[in-house]
Design an enzyme around this catalytic site. Structure first.
Site, PDB file in Angstrom:
ATOM      1  N   ASP A   1     -12.703  -4.855 -14.851  1.00  0.00           N
ATOM      2  CA  ASP A   1     -13.455  -3.617 -15.048  1.00  0.00           C
ATOM      3  C   ASP A   1     -12.482  -2.442 -14.909  1.00  0.00           C
ATOM      4  O   ASP A   1     -11.873  -2.245 -13.851  1.00  0.00           O
ATOM      5  CB  ASP A   1     -14.566  -3.529 -13.995  1.00  0.00           C
TER       6      ASP A   1
ATOM      7  N   THR B   1     -15.059   1.933 -19.972  1.00  0.00           N
ATOM      8  CA  THR B   1     -14.039   2.624 -19.169  1.00  0.00           C
ATOM      9  C   THR B   1     -12.624   2.276 -19.631  1.00  0.00           C
ATOM     10  O   THR B   1     -11.758   3.144 -19.666  1.00  0.00           O
ATOM     11  CB  THR B   1     -14.190   2.269 -17.674  1.00  0.00           C
ATOM     12  N   THR B   2     -12.393   1.023 -20.009  1.00  0.00           N
ATOM     13  CA  THR B   2     -11.050   0.625 -20.481  1.00  0.00           C
ATOM     14  C   THR B   2     -10.769   1.274 -21.839  1.00  0.00           C
ATOM     15  O   THR B   2      -9.677   1.805 -22.065  1.00  0.00           O
ATOM     16  CB  THR B   2     -10.960  -0.915 -20.584  1.00  0.00           C
TER      17      THR B   2
ATOM     18  N   ASP C   1     -22.766  -2.637 -14.709  1.00  0.00           N
ATOM     19  CA  ASP C   1     -22.426  -2.131 -16.042  1.00  0.00           C
ATOM     20  C   ASP C   1     -23.535  -2.422 -17.048  1.00  0.00           C
ATOM     21  O   ASP C   1     -23.907  -1.566 -17.845  1.00  0.00           O
ATOM     22  CB  ASP C   1     -21.104  -2.752 -16.534  1.00  0.00           C
TER      23      ASP C   1
END
Length: 551
Positions: free
Chosen positions: A61, A94-95, A399
């Site tokens: 994550d 997020t990545t 998530d």
């Protein structure tokens, strides 16, 4: 001349300017994005993070990785904050947002080295982001109502695809969708519907396999009743929620009482006991039959509660108590004192639930609060082999809950697997050719930067990224040029087979809001760092001499 100016300025530290600063900032941001690059997508790798105390976190994550890295470079901290913001706003992506911001910055630096002014690049990037989000909303998004029930399950499965619970995505997607629907709240004034996922409690229990995780309709509390003789089940519960201890009142530190008569000492002790007795009596007189407290309950109060047939639960987490107060309509009290300085407890401060029961779930006993009157509550109990696995499962479920709530609130979806990025790349390249100003170059570079997502997805799946992305762009080019082939705009990557497919049909869907925010946040972060052309790092001034004079 510059040296003379610097000596006049008398800056106590190092100073860097112009291209050197941009190169330094870009290098720091790229170093951060390279850590995350291999964790993107369903076939991404995990990272093991070991802190200074030896605690181990295994995750892929992006937000968790960034949070646990001690980022010290000022430009890299801007990007680190970016991941946190994306996590709070959308829960997922997020990545992607960090990879996109790093690539935008890298390309901007190359343009700056080609003697294009940063202000021109900033203007071009802003224009490209505006056009990209507009095109995404108008042409690339799908109404969730068109797809039906799978519009919720498929984005949840897509979100879980890259996580540890990917193989069990069918089980977990139904748990997540059901839990999110249970916490639906409609604002009476505006009529707006929201899904506060904080009302969903996620509990972790060791043992069994991940596929044996389950949903509890109600709020599950990881506590047990405070004494053996207390009832384990109470119907039509009236719940008092207090944020102080039910223990014998003690004098505060620093207060001393001088007693001349030893007989009065006993009276003081008795009064200390009477204070807490009166508090318990007031709570019971209001009709409470369940008491939840964040503090302790001593033996004297336990005896009173047991004799009254009341369930008492001590040492509850404050966060849990706040959620239960919202769900049951109770008021969380930090003391019984009112404005007049008297202590009282009113029946209106009690919360209501159909049932409060202690049940054995796996190896632990849990308190379940069912049928809450204020708003519905849900809890997911996760099962897994060890602590690290359970922690990663909790992050994955969080998530997915965010993704489902965003879909329910916004009602718009986009195709995943690099489909949106490739479509925007083709569109922005054709848009750049219509510009006759210098911004054309910046818009074209923005379009190229978007391809970092499909390229990284393919590379992490051990596929030829150049070949796959070229095929993907060809599909989207046909969709843009020929209105009859517009269905090809849903084309995305199938990483398991290493080919291009219709990701709308395959059910690889993501919330449109997640993509729009990722583009906006990444562009803003890249622009913030790009505008920096001077870095002054001050050295720490020694305070030794001054301290000596004071002494």
């Amino acid at each position: 001349l510059q040296m003379v100016a610097d000596s006049i300025l008398a800056v106590n530290g190092a100073r860097a300017q112009g291209c050197a600063v941009r190169t330094q900032n870009t290098t720091a941001v790229l170093a951060l994005s390279n850590i995350l690059r291999s964790s993107l997508g369903p076939l991404g790798q995990d990272k093991m993070l070991v802190d200074d105390t030896g605690d181990v976190i295994v995750t892929n994550d992006g937000a968790t990785i960034i949070q646990n890295l001690q980022v010290v470079h000022p430009a890299a901290t801007v990007i680190a904050e970016l991941a946190k913001l994306q996590d709070e706003e959308c829960g997922d992506g997020t990545t992607s947002v960090i990879l996109l911001a790093a690539d935008l910055l890298s390309r901007a630096e190359q343009l700056a080295q080609s003697k294009i002014h940063p202000s021109t690049i900033v203007a071009g990037y802003r224009l490209a982001a505006k056009e990209a989000t507009k095109y995404l909303k108008e042409c690339l998004s799908i109404e969730a109502s068109e797809i039906g029930e799978s519009a919720l399950h498929n984005p949840a499965k897509t979100s879980m695809g890259s996580k540890i619970i990917g193989p069990y995505s069918d089980i977990f997607s139904s748990l997540v969708v059901e839990a999110t629907k249970l916490v639906k709240v409609v604002d009476a004034a505006t009529g707006k519907t929201t899904f506060p996922i904080k009302a969903i409690n996620v509990l972790k229990a060791h043992g069994k396999s991940a596929s044996e995780s389950f949903l509890v309709q109600g709020y599950a509390l990881n506590c047990t009743v405070a004494a053996q003789g207390m009832p384990l089940s109470i119907k039509d519960a009236k719940i008092a929620i207090i944020d102080f201890s039910l223990q014998k009142a003690k004098m505060h530190l620093g207060i001393s009482v001088v007693v001349m008569d030893p007989a009065k000492l006993e009276a003081i002790r008795r009064e200390e006991m009477n204070i807490v007795k009166n508090r318990v009596k007031k709570i019971l007189a209001a009709g409470a039959n369940v008491i939840l407290t964040s503090g302790g309950i001593d033996d004297l109060c336990l005896k009173m509660l047991t004799e009254a047939g009341v369930m008492g639960v001590r040492r509850c987490k404050k966060a849990d108590l706040k959620r239960i107060a919202k769900a049951t309509g109770a008021t969380m009290l930090s003391s019984l004192a009112n404005l007049e300085g008297e202590e009282n407890f009113d029946a209106s401060q009690l919360g209501c639930a159909d049932e409060v029961v202690q049940q054995r779930m796996s190896d632990d006993e849990l308190i379940l609060i069912r049928g809450t009157k204020g708003r519905t509550a849900a809890s997911i109990v996760l099962r897994g082999a060890n602590e690290m696995m359970l922690d990663e499962m909790e992050r994955s479920v969080h998530d997915s809950l965010c993704v489902v709530s965003r879909v329910l609130e916004s009602g718009r979806l986009v195709a995943g697997g690099g489909a949106v990025e490739a479509a925007l790349n083709v569109y922005l390249e054709s848009f750049a050719n219509t510009l006759s100003s210098r911004e054309q170059l910046a818009v074209a570079e923005f379009a190229q930067a978007l391809l970092v997502i499909p390229k990284t997805l393919a590379a992490n799946a051990a596929r030829d990224s150049t070949d796959l992305v070229a095929k993907l762009r060809a599909f989207h080019n046909k969709a843009l040029q020929n209105p009859e082939l517009s269905h090809l705009k849903w084309a995305g990557l199938d990483l398991e087979k290493g080919e291009v497919r219709d990701n709308k049909e395959a059910g690889i869907l993501e919330p449109a809001m997640s993509k729009v925010k990722a583009i906006k946040f990444a562009t803003e972060a890249a622009i913030t760092i790009l505008r920096i052309d001077d870095l002054i790092k001050l050295e720490k001034v020694e305070q030794g001499g001054r301290a000596g004079q004071c002494g």
